[in-house]
Design a protein around this motif. Structure first.
Motif, PDB file in Angstrom:
ATOM      1  N   ALA A  37      -1.280   2.418  -3.628  1.00  0.00           N
ATOM      2  CA  ALA A  37      -2.524   1.705  -3.318  1.00  0.00           C
ATOM      3  C   ALA A  37      -3.722   2.637  -3.430  1.00  0.00           C
ATOM      4  CB  ALA A  37      -2.441   1.107  -1.918  1.00  0.00           C
ATOM      5  N   LYS A  94      -6.098   0.598   0.465  1.00  0.00           N
ATOM      6  CA  LYS A  94      -4.845   0.408   1.198  1.00  0.00           C
ATOM      7  C   LYS A  94      -4.763  -0.915   1.950  1.00  0.00           C
ATOM      8  CE  LYS A  94      -3.691   4.770   0.403  1.00  0.00           C
ATOM      9  NZ  LYS A  94      -2.715   5.070  -0.663  1.00  0.00           N
ATOM     10  N   TYR A  95      -3.526  -1.379   2.079  1.00  0.00           N
ATOM     11  CA  TYR A  95      -3.171  -2.493   2.976  1.00  0.00           C
ATOM     12  C   TYR A  95      -2.804  -1.849   4.309  1.00  0.00           C
ATOM     13  CZ  TYR A  95       1.017  -5.065   4.797  1.00  0.00           C
ATOM     14  OH  TYR A  95       1.980  -5.656   5.572  1.00  0.00           O
ATOM     15  N   TRP A  96      -3.553  -2.170   5.363  1.00  0.00           N
ATOM     16  CA  TRP A  96      -3.207  -1.599   6.670  1.00  0.00           C
ATOM     17  C   TRP A  96      -3.569  -2.621   7.741  1.00  0.00           C
ATOM     18  CZ3 TRP A  96       0.270   1.796   7.447  1.00  0.00           C
ATOM     19  CH2 TRP A  96       0.408   2.420   8.685  1.00  0.00           C
ATOM     20  N   SER A 127      10.446   0.619  -0.937  1.00  0.00           N
ATOM     21  CA  SER A 127      10.602  -0.768  -0.497  1.00  0.00           C
ATOM     22  C   SER A 127       9.771  -1.723  -1.348  1.00  0.00           C
ATOM     23  CB  SER A 127      10.264  -0.917   0.985  1.00  0.00           C
ATOM     24  OG  SER A 127       8.903  -0.671   1.206  1.00  0.00           O
ATOM     25  N   SER A 147       8.408  -7.107   1.824  1.00  0.00           N
ATOM     26  CA  SER A 147       7.590  -5.948   2.188  1.00  0.00           C
ATOM     27  C   SER A 147       6.208  -6.228   1.606  1.00  0.00           C
ATOM     28  CB  SER A 147       8.220  -4.701   1.554  1.00  0.00           C
ATOM     29  OG  SER A 147       7.316  -3.618   1.591  1.00  0.00           O
ATOM     30  N   GLY A 148       5.169  -6.039   2.395  1.00  0.00           N
ATOM     31  CA  GLY A 148       3.829  -6.436   1.961  1.00  0.00           C
ATOM     32  C   GLY A 148       3.473  -5.888   0.584  1.00  0.00           C
ATOM     33  N   SER A 149       3.634  -4.572   0.428  1.00  0.00           N
ATOM     34  CA  SER A 149       3.212  -3.943  -0.821  1.00  0.00           C
ATOM     35  C   SER A 149       4.081  -4.374  -2.014  1.00  0.00           C
ATOM     36  CB  SER A 149       3.234  -2.422  -0.672  1.00  0.00           C
ATOM     37  OG  SER A 149       4.478  -1.995  -0.180  1.00  0.00           O
ATOM     38  N   ARG A 166       2.546  -6.495  -4.882  1.00  0.00           N
ATOM     39  CA  ARG A 166       1.823  -5.861  -5.986  1.00  0.00           C
ATOM     40  C   ARG A 166       2.772  -5.324  -7.054  1.00  0.00           C
ATOM     41  NH1 ARG A 166      -1.283  -2.695  -1.481  1.00  0.00           N
ATOM     42  NH2 ARG A 166       0.361  -1.231  -2.067  1.00  0.00           N
ATOM     43  N   SER A 212       5.938   2.002   8.127  1.00  0.00           N
ATOM     44  CA  SER A 212       4.588   1.451   8.039  1.00  0.00           C
ATOM     45  C   SER A 212       4.465   0.157   8.850  1.00  0.00           C
ATOM     46  CB  SER A 212       4.163   1.245   6.590  1.00  0.00           C
ATOM     47  OG  SER A 212       5.213   0.740   5.830  1.00  0.00           O
ATOM     48  N   MET A 218       1.426   0.241  11.405  1.00  0.00           N
ATOM     49  CA  MET A 218       0.213  -0.592  11.305  1.00  0.00           C
ATOM     50  C   MET A 218       0.047  -1.490  12.519  1.00  0.00           C
ATOM     51  SD  MET A 218       0.736  -3.084   7.965  1.00  0.00           S
ATOM     52  CE  MET A 218       1.476  -1.962   6.809  1.00  0.00           C
ATOM     53  N   ASP A 264      -0.151   7.845   1.787  1.00  0.00           N
ATOM     54  CA  ASP A 264       0.336   6.642   2.473  1.00  0.00           C
ATOM     55  C   ASP A 264       0.941   7.023   3.818  1.00  0.00           C
ATOM     56  OD1 ASP A 264      -0.420   4.570   0.555  1.00  0.00           O
ATOM     57  OD2 ASP A 264       0.771   5.799  -0.801  1.00  0.00           O
ATOM     58  N   ALA A 265       1.867   6.197   4.307  1.00  0.00           N
ATOM     59  CA  ALA A 265       2.411   6.466   5.635  1.00  0.00           C
ATOM     60  C   ALA A 265       3.479   7.553   5.560  1.00  0.00           C
ATOM     61  CB  ALA A 265       2.963   5.173   6.231  1.00  0.00           C
TER      62      ALA A 265
END
Ligand code: PMV
Length: 334
Positions: free
Chosen positions: A32, A35-37, A124, A156-158, A161, A209, A213, A300-301
């Motif tokens: 990212a 970022k998605y957070w 993931s 998983s959110g990411s 994408r 993550s 988050m 990232d995390a």
């Protein structure tokens, strides 16, 4: 009360899946830049902010689904059979259960991650994207790209994408069932764009993550400024990509990543993914930049860095970071 994943799947997949025999799919990993957070819905992985990433071309996950020959589900990771109660196996089977409904056909799922282990990248995103693509094929679901992205996001959110290559924007969406929270590929190529995967530390204790988050949203006052900043950064990064402006892209992505980390540090208990080696590497990036090399970092995390630069400066970057192997430098547009 949040809508469950199963309710969403049942609504958008009203027909029983057809039993399958074989399917195979690949999905890239992604980094990212904005970022998605933070989640507005924990069950469906619906984000508080939109995000934007670059996919890593050939680096990612390949997943194969076949009928099980043993009469029980089997899950392999990098050629090794996983125990039934192993957390990877449990996640894979729980995700497949969402789709196979009453069918109950036992399956064998084999995943191979070709991300260099030395790069210290999470898998993931590519894993759930490849699994979603393979499920679509195996059960003949004929899902659109938007639905594939939205369903991968529930793993998983990411992963939303990782359905696409290139630059990808994940729209946060506003619907309760999340079906407008899916990613879209930006129609832009940038052949000189490079990402350096700089692994600086191993064995750091990891808070995943998902819990990281959640902790930030619940306990960091500083998080309040994050959604607006992310929206501004996303718009700036899109403009920088359209103009092939590496400096604007790099500056915005670096500041976005460090702002995300600032919200983590301001959580309670504090959350700091950096190791001393991470900070040392950050200083090396800043020193190189002070010498006139436009190289930027994102994180990232975890403790590792990703470097953003143009191929024009590859020699200087390699020289300053001799630990970067050929495989650690990714050219996402070939
Ligand atoms: O998709 P998750 O739950 O692994 O969260 C990813 C979070 C970050 O990697 C820190 C940021 C991002 O947008 O990928």
């Amino acid at each position: 009360m949040s809508i469950t994943k199963q309710t969403v799947i049942n609504t958008y997949l009203p027909d029983q899946p057809l039993p399958g025999t074989h399917a195979e799919a690949f999905a890239p990993s992604n980094i990212a830049l904005c970022k998605y957070w933070g989640k507005r819905d924990v069950e469906l992985n619906l984000p508080i902010n939109g995000s934007l990433s670059i996919s890593l071309g050939e680096l990612g996950s390949r997943t194969e689904i076949t009928e099980s020959e043993t009469g029980a589900d089997q899950v392999y990771l990098n050629h090794e059979l996983q125990a039934e109660d192993n957390s990877f196996a449990r996640k894979v089977i729980a995700f497949i259960n969402l789709f196979r409904g009453e069918l109950n056909q036992p399956v064998c799922v084999k995943t191979i991650n070709n991300i260099p282990t030395a790069a210290g990248l999470a898998s993931s995103a590519s894993g759930f994207a490849a699994l979603t693509l393979a499920i679509n094929d195996f059960y003949n679901l004929g899902l659109s790209d938007d639905k594939l992205s939205a369903f991968a996001r529930m793993g998983s959110g990411s992963a939303s994408r990782s359905i696409y290559q290139g630059f990808v924007e994940w729209h946060k969406g506003v619907r309760d069932d999340g079906m407008d929270s899916c990613a879209e590929r930006l129609d832009i190529t940038w052949p000189g764009f490079r990402i350096g995967l700089l692994k600086v530390a191993t064995g750091a204790k990891k808070v995943d993550s998902r819990s990281g988050m959640q902790r930030t949203v619940e306990s960091a006052d500083l998080y309040q400024s994050w959604p607006q900043q992310a929206a501004n950064d996303l718009a700036t990064i899109k403009r920088a990509i359209a103009d092939r402006d590496l400096e604007l892209l790099g500056q915005t992505a670096e500041q976005n990543a460090l702002s995300m980390h600032a919200t983590m540090i301001a959580s309670w208990p504090p959350l700091l993914y950096w190791q001393p080696e991470s900070v040392a590497a950050m200083h090396r990036v800043w020193e190189l930049r002070a010498l006139g090399v436009p190289v930027y970092l994102t994180m990232d995390a975890g403790p590792n860095l990703k470097l953003l630069f143009h191929s024009e400066y590859e020699a200087q970057v390699r020289n300053a970071f001799p630990e970067l192997l050929d495989l650690d430098i990714v050219a996402p547009f070939g």
